[in-house]
Design a protein around this motif. Sequence first.
Motif, PDB file in Angstrom:
ATOM      1  N   PRO A  35      99.655  73.419  31.315  1.00 55.29           N
ATOM      2  CA  PRO A  35     100.330  73.366  30.018  1.00 55.29           C
ATOM      3  C   PRO A  35     100.357  71.951  29.454  1.00 55.29           C
ATOM      4  N   SER A  36     100.228  71.840  28.146  1.00 51.61           N
ATOM      5  CA  SER A  36     100.194  70.533  27.490  1.00 51.61           C
ATOM      6  C   SER A  36     101.479  70.293  26.701  1.00 51.61           C
ATOM      7  N   LYS A  37     101.989  69.070  26.791  1.00 57.22           N
ATOM      8  CA  LYS A  37     103.216  68.685  26.108  1.00 57.22           C
ATOM      9  C   LYS A  37     102.915  67.626  25.044  1.00 57.22           C
ATOM     10  N   ALA A  38     103.844  67.479  24.122  1.00 59.62           N
ATOM     11  CA  ALA A  38     103.731  66.440  23.101  1.00 59.62           C
ATOM     12  C   ALA A  38     104.213  65.121  23.690  1.00 59.62           C
ATOM     13  N   THR A  39     103.408  64.528  24.530  1.00 55.53           N
ATOM     14  CA  THR A  39     103.768  63.278  25.202  1.00 55.53           C
ATOM     15  C   THR A  39     103.675  62.099  24.222  1.00 55.53           C
ATOM     16  N   PRO A  40     104.346  60.985  24.523  1.00 56.84           N
ATOM     17  CA  PRO A  40     104.225  59.798  23.671  1.00 56.84           C
ATOM     18  C   PRO A  40     102.775  59.347  23.525  1.00 56.84           C
ATOM     19  N   GLU A  41     101.996  59.474  24.582  1.00 53.64           N
ATOM     20  CA  GLU A  41     100.581  59.068  24.530  1.00 53.64           C
ATOM     21  C   GLU A  41      99.796  59.951  23.568  1.00 53.64           C
ATOM     22  N   LEU A  42     100.042  61.264  23.627  1.00 53.69           N
ATOM     23  CA  LEU A  42      99.344  62.177  22.721  1.00 53.69           C
ATOM     24  C   LEU A  42      99.752  61.928  21.277  1.00 53.69           C
ATOM     25  N   ILE A  43     101.036  61.733  21.050  1.00 51.44           N
ATOM     26  CA  ILE A  43     101.524  61.474  19.688  1.00 51.44           C
ATOM     27  C   ILE A  43     100.901  60.202  19.126  1.00 51.44           C
TER      28      ILE A  43
END
Length: 354
Positions: A35-43
């Motif tokens: 599962p993928s989360k809205a991490t600070p890195e992705l944002i």
Amino acid sequence: MRPILSMSTGLPAALVALAAAAALALPAAAQAPAPSKATPELIAAAKAEGKVSFYTSIEIKLAERLGKAFEAKYPGIKVQVERSGAERNFQRIMQEYGSNIRNADVIESSDAAHVLVWKRNGWLAPFVPEDVAKWPADQRDPDGTFAANRATLSVGGYNTKQLKPEEAPKSFADMVDAKWQGKIVKAHPGYSGTIMTATFQIAETLGWGYLEKLGKQKVMQVQSATDPPKKLASGERQVMADGVEYLMITMKKDGAPVEIIYPSEGTPLVAGMGAVLKAAPNPNAARLFAIFLFSQEGQQIACTEGGLRSFHPGVVEPGDRVPFAKIKTMKADPVAQEKAIEATKAKYTQYFGT
């Protein structure tokens, strides 16, 4: 074959069965992606890209509302909504990829057969938004390449200024009565994925003989599944043979003189499938937008403000809406539908014209 989940999931059996049919259409991978989360890195990576292109057949106001909500949550990322009928979006993707053009980031279609084609072509990224991972496995592709971001119904309807409830049709059979000749509006399966799905289900349930009779009713033929409710509200036609439930819900809420018909024979059930494209030009923004689209926040907006049905277990339907469990629906079979697409279009054209 995986067993279909029981009603203990809290979702209507018809919705579970529909998602299961799509999920089981192709063999599962050995292991689905995490599962993928809205991490600070992705944002941060998404904001560096600054935009995301969303190809959708959702009604334009709702699609743009979802885009604006995402932009407000993640300032600096612009959502470009490319809204068209599902069949046209499907053709557009096929043409763009055939010409080595990569414009779309996130794609969703009201015709579940489309994602089966895109997956077979290797065009979908194995990507599971965090919330989707919480849903029962039979409501998403086991390989994690697509999931049902919406469910709706292709309903009938009537203009309440022109007809009283007791005068309006109650069934598909009622609509072929001679008194409705020249008074019906209907969308086209060659343009709309919703209507393609509905036409296939109606033909399977009632037979093509019914559609042949309906074709003799001097029907006003429009394109998108969002067009019939508008023609109904304007008074151009008294009765609607098909069209999206969610738009009827929102129009009625806004005061339009329309009322929904859930035909006694059953109402076609349509699931919209969403996915991230593997060759997305803005891959991080695409993933972040998909996470939002499938989140409880995004799904609640689609349900409450857009009138859509949701597979998200945390979404609460408004109390003034007819509960899905009380609506008789037709059987969905995305795999069989995919095989019958061209034959369905040809047969429909024979009875209704282009």
